[in-house]
Design an enzyme around this catalytic site. Structure first.
Site, mmCIF file in Angstrom:
data_model
loop_
_atom_site.group_PDB
_atom_site.id
_atom_site.type_symbol
_atom_site.label_atom_id
_atom_site.label_comp_id
_atom_site.label_asym_id
_atom_site.label_seq_id
_atom_site.Cartn_x
_atom_site.Cartn_y
_atom_site.Cartn_z
ATOM 1 N N SER A 169 -0.132 -11.179 4.666
ATOM 2 C CA SER A 169 -1.489 -10.822 4.299
ATOM 3 C C SER A 169 -1.573 -9.812 3.157
ATOM 4 C CB SER A 169 -2.217 -10.258 5.528
ATOM 5 O OG SER A 169 -1.591 -9.080 6.000
ATOM 6 N N SER A 177 3.841 -9.647 6.923
ATOM 7 C CA SER A 177 2.766 -9.529 5.939
ATOM 8 C C SER A 177 3.171 -8.841 4.649
ATOM 9 C CB SER A 177 1.577 -8.774 6.545
ATOM 10 O OG SER A 177 1.130 -9.400 7.718
ATOM 11 N N LYS A 221 -3.416 -1.712 -0.134
ATOM 12 C CA LYS A 221 -4.027 -2.869 0.525
ATOM 13 C C LYS A 221 -5.381 -2.470 1.112
ATOM 14 C CE LYS A 221 -2.787 -6.334 4.030
ATOM 15 N NZ LYS A 221 -1.691 -6.765 4.935
#
Length: 562
Positions: free
Chosen positions: A242, A266, A167
């Site tokens: 996210s 997330s 990420k």
């Protein structure tokens, strides 16, 4: 991408006058909120009012979601043709270190797949394909020289030669690390975050950094740098957030294992929306540092942690072992688990007085199937009705979380709430809606909620934590929804914010939790169920996840053309 942006900025003088007016309006609203008692006590009536407010907000949000969907073409992904793309990491690692498969071939296969699907999904922020190929060749050469035994390689470098994606909010040296922010000067990571350093030490080959919403502040993966990431099962549906970039890549076979983060679901929500496995580890088993946004609050690591996301449940222990902080909280990942000796508990929702939407019928049925399979005992933890209250107050009270309002080197913030709200609704802001409203929300919680109210919520947090510890002990798991619905249309999350409490509460309590794929709904969208255990008992979750994968089949390739 503005949410309801329109118009253009006015002259400088008019703009400054308007921004001051907006700031004054915000201050007056703070006073009104206090006077009518919304933050003083969340009585039944007030909770219903908040739920009603979400419905009213949906009148504006839902039409927008359909407008966004109408602009997205209903493409399908290319079929998955290379068999290397459908081998679990556990098997791949074993075949690579024994010389049966070359790391270069595996890395090349994933690079090719990334190039196929990313123009459709928009999940990659920046790639390092050439560097990855060089590293893979070096690994193959090392293995061919037999400098270490297979046992040594398995122990010292458990994911040797296996491609990994990261990420973008986690620092990877030399790569973009903006956290989805639109900056005048692009932020490049000067060194690896501790978790990335562990991935490298474990032999992982990093391919790229993936998309995230601005400052990881949304459950929809979009920003003004990379844009909107789409769901492989239906491009008109959200991939969640996210960690949506990781989820899109892993579920489309463009990645196998990925390092995510989890501060309020997330890692779990995107995994549920795309039919893979997303795990929030026990606090401090993985280093929480080297992330953008950063935070100096001492409780940060209890709430936030890097997470593990895998296409196959059997890879969860392997990936978490590769990520684990050597000086952090130890986990018993190699402990043999007897599923018949685990105590299983469940709740169908957060209770009759909760704030969340009703659970979708297909999800209800899936949870009931899981409950029946494990013969789980139904329980009622009444304090779960405070899940949203305790979680929001906990998160927004953390000090020095980096936002667009964070003070700079000169001691002044880049902007103020009034200015940024005005700029946003005039279509001139460089930030997205969640980043804009986080400042006013922090201000309300940190300055206007009475200390008695905060003390009450802190007490409820500790009591709920004790409830779970007493219930689960060291040999229990809790079955619970991830979210009330499967993947919705893009941006629909803005009228479903309270529903994230299903996940966020376990960040607040500091419990490990995972989203596990258990089937498809009537629209052929993945269904995830949440499995929770006591801190340090991640291995119980992994054992249950693998049994769910065996029982229900696990990951299903997304629709493809041809």
């Amino acid at each position: 991408m503005g949410f309801f942006s329109h118009s253009i900025c006015k002259s400088t003088s008019t703009y400054n006058q308007l921004s001051l007016s907006v700031e004054n309006l915000i201050r007056r609203l703070y006073v009104i909120v206090i006077k009518i008692g919304i933050v003083k006590r969340m009585s039944w009536a007030i909770r219903r009012l908040l739920r009603g407010a979400m419905h009213v907000f949906s009148w504006f949000v839902v039409p927008y979601t359909y407008l966004v969907s109408a602009r997205i073409r209903s493409n399908r992904l290319p079929p998955i043709e290379n068999p290397l793309l459908q081998i679990p990491a556990v098997t791949l690692a074993a075949k690579i270190r024994t010389g049966q498969i070359k790391s270069e071939d595996v890395v090349s296969a994933y690079i090719e797949r990334c190039r196929q699907v990313n123009p459709i999904l928009n999940a990659i922020v920046e790639e390092r394909f050439e560097h990855a190929l060089q590293e893979a060749r070096q690994i193959d050469d090392e293995i061919a020289k037999k400098l270490r035994t297979e046992e040594q390689m398995m122990t010292e470098t458990p994911i040797l030669g296996v491609p990994v994606t990261i990420k973008e909010s986690l620092a990877v040296k030399g790569m973009s690390n903006t956290g989805g922010r639109k900056l005048k000067k692009k932020r490049i990571a000067q060194q690896d975050s501790p978790v990335v350093e562990q991935i490298r030490k474990s032999g992982g080959v990093i391919l790229l950094v993936s998309n995230t919403p601005e400052l990881c502040l949304c459950w929809e993966t979009y920003n003004k740098c990379t844009g909107l990431t789409k769901n492989p099962y239906n491009l008109k549906r959200t991939v969640g957030g996210s960690s949506g970039g990781e989820a899109a890549l892993i579920s489309s076979a463009a990645s196998l294992i990925g390092v995510t983060t989890d501060i309020a679901g997330s890692s779990r929500l995107p995994a549920a929306f795309v039919g893979v496995f997303g795990h929030k580890p026990s606090p401090f088993s993985v280093s929480p540092y080297g992330h953008n946004p950063s935070c100096e609050d001492e409780s940060w690591g209890n709430f936030f942690t890097p997470g593990a996301m895998c296409r196959y449940a059997e890879d969860l222990p392997l990936l978490l072992k590769a990520m684990s902080d050597p000086s952090g909280v130890p986990l018993s990942l190699e402990t043999t688990v007897n599923l018949t000796e685990i105590n299983y508990f469940y709740m169908e929702n957060d209770g009759p007085t909760g704030l969340t939407e009703p659970i979708q019928p297909d999800i209800q049925a899936a949870i009931q199937n899981v409950v029946n399979h494990f013969n789980a005992e139904k329980v009622h933890l009444k304090r779960l009705i405070w899940a949203l209250d305790i979680s929001i107050c906990k998160m927004l009270r953390m000090k020095n979380i980096e936002t667009i309002y964070t003070q700079q080197h000169d001691g002044q913030p880049n902007t103020t709430a009034g200015k940024e709200l005005l700029k946003y609704f005039c279509g001139c802001s460089d930030s997205d809606l969640p980043s804009v409203v986080i400042g006013p929300m922090q201000h309300i919680v940190q300055n206007y909620i009475p200390s008695s109210r905060l003390a009450f919520l802190d007490e409820q947090t500790e009591l709920l934590r004790k409830d779970f510890l007493d219930l689960l002990g060291k040999n229990g798991v809790f079955i619970y929804p991830v979210f009330p619905n499967t993947a919705h249309r893009h941006f629909a999350i803005f009228h479903k914010l309270v529903d994230t409490s299903y996940m966020m509460v376990f960040n607040t309590l500091g419990f490990p939790a995972a989203s596990c794929m258990v089937g498809l709904d009537r629209e052929k969208l993945p269904i995830g169920v949440q499995i929770v255990a006591s801190p340090g008992q991640d291995h119980l979750i992994f054992a249950v996840a693998q049994e769910l994968e065996r029982k229900y089949g696990g990951w299903v390739p997304p629709p493809s053309h041809g």
